[in-house]
Design a protein around this motif. Sequence first.
Motif, PDB file in Angstrom:
ATOM      1  N   ASP A   1     -94.243 -14.839 -57.127  1.00 27.01           N
ATOM      2  CA  ASP A   1     -92.913 -15.414 -57.008  1.00 27.01           C
ATOM      3  C   ASP A   1     -92.581 -16.114 -58.327  1.00 27.01           C
ATOM      4  OD1 ASP A   1     -90.756 -17.109 -56.452  1.00 27.01           O
ATOM      5  OD2 ASP A   1     -91.421 -17.497 -54.411  1.00 27.01           O
ATOM      6  N   GLU A   2     -91.410 -15.824 -58.902  1.00 24.89           N
ATOM      7  CA  GLU A   2     -91.062 -16.414 -60.196  1.00 24.89           C
ATOM      8  C   GLU A   2     -90.815 -17.911 -60.126  1.00 24.89           C
ATOM      9  OE1 GLU A   2     -87.401 -15.156 -58.161  1.00 24.89           O
ATOM     10  OE2 GLU A   2     -89.099 -13.965 -58.796  1.00 24.89           O
ATOM     11  N   ARG A   3     -90.569 -18.461 -58.953  1.00 25.79           N
ATOM     12  CA  ARG A   3     -90.317 -19.908 -58.848  1.00 25.79           C
ATOM     13  C   ARG A   3     -91.597 -20.725 -58.968  1.00 25.79           C
ATOM     14  NH1 ARG A   3     -86.625 -21.269 -53.894  1.00 25.79           N
ATOM     15  NH2 ARG A   3     -88.270 -20.184 -52.797  1.00 25.79           N
TER      16      ARG A   3
ATOM     17  N   ARG B   1     -93.329 -17.307 -51.989  1.00 21.21           N
ATOM     18  CA  ARG B   1     -92.714 -18.413 -51.262  1.00 21.21           C
ATOM     19  C   ARG B   1     -91.817 -17.845 -50.164  1.00 21.21           C
ATOM     20  NH1 ARG B   1     -90.110 -23.606 -54.048  1.00 21.21           N
ATOM     21  NH2 ARG B   1     -91.698 -23.046 -55.531  1.00 21.21           N
TER      22      ARG B   1
ATOM     23  N   TRP C   1     -99.525 -16.116 -58.505  1.00 26.49           N
ATOM     24  CA  TRP C   1     -98.181 -16.186 -57.934  1.00 26.49           C
ATOM     25  C   TRP C   1     -97.392 -14.939 -58.273  1.00 26.49           C
ATOM     26  CZ3 TRP C   1     -95.831 -19.704 -54.739  1.00 26.49           C
ATOM     27  CH2 TRP C   1     -96.625 -20.798 -54.384  1.00 26.49           C
TER      28      TRP C   1
ATOM     29  N   ASP D   1     -87.594 -24.583 -49.290  1.00 23.63           N
ATOM     30  CA  ASP D   1     -86.622 -24.909 -50.333  1.00 23.63           C
ATOM     31  C   ASP D   1     -87.046 -26.092 -51.200  1.00 23.63           C
ATOM     32  OD1 ASP D   1     -86.395 -26.851 -48.450  1.00 23.63           O
ATOM     33  OD2 ASP D   1     -84.225 -26.720 -48.225  1.00 23.63           O
TER      34      ASP D   1
ATOM     35  N   ALA E   1     -88.639 -27.962 -54.501  1.00 21.82           N
ATOM     36  CA  ALA E   1     -88.535 -27.681 -55.937  1.00 21.82           C
ATOM     37  C   ALA E   1     -89.903 -27.313 -56.501  1.00 21.82           C
ATOM     38  CB  ALA E   1     -87.998 -28.912 -56.663  1.00 21.82           C
ATOM     39  N   PRO E   2     -89.951 -26.383 -57.449  1.00 18.15           N
ATOM     40  CA  PRO E   2     -91.230 -26.013 -58.040  1.00 18.15           C
ATOM     41  C   PRO E   2     -91.793 -27.136 -58.902  1.00 18.15           C
ATOM     42  CG  PRO E   2     -89.442 -24.888 -59.156  1.00 18.15           C
ATOM     43  CD  PRO E   2     -88.847 -25.627 -57.995  1.00 18.15           C
TER      44      PRO E   2
END
Length: 150
Positions: free
Chosen positions: A34-36, A58, A32, A63, A65-66
């Motif tokens: 992406d930090e989320r 992402r 990943w 939208d 939630a992780p």
Amino acid sequence: MRGQVLGVDRTSGEGQISGEDGQRYCFRPGDWSDERGPAVGARIDFATEGNRALRIFRLPESDTAPVAYRQPPANDRNKYVAALLAFFLGTLGIHRFYLGRNGTGVLMIVISITIVGLIFTGLWAFIDTVRYLVMSDAEFAHRYARTYPA
């Protein structure tokens, strides 16, 4: 390529993505960008290498939630408690039962029936005491961590 996250293992962070090409791709947490992080149902953009998804981002319209990662349970056994049990009750193998080593705990009880066996298990328990105290916390946790069934 674009796709959607199908599932994520909460403990390991690994999961699967369904690509727009109809193929499924595996990923690991390190894939990943992406930090989320991953979330089931999230729309993503990714690169492929074989059946693996890499450099996963992402998409802004996603939208969801992780997924929260669950750390493995911490070791609930203490090396100092084990050392004290080995020192004071070691000839009966109580420290072995405390650490989940029931087979050797029973063996120590059986050997302790005779005087010679009592001397042998006393020496064994003393060696265990010293070994627990010298062992690093990380090694102790690795050796004596409880395993919980999934």
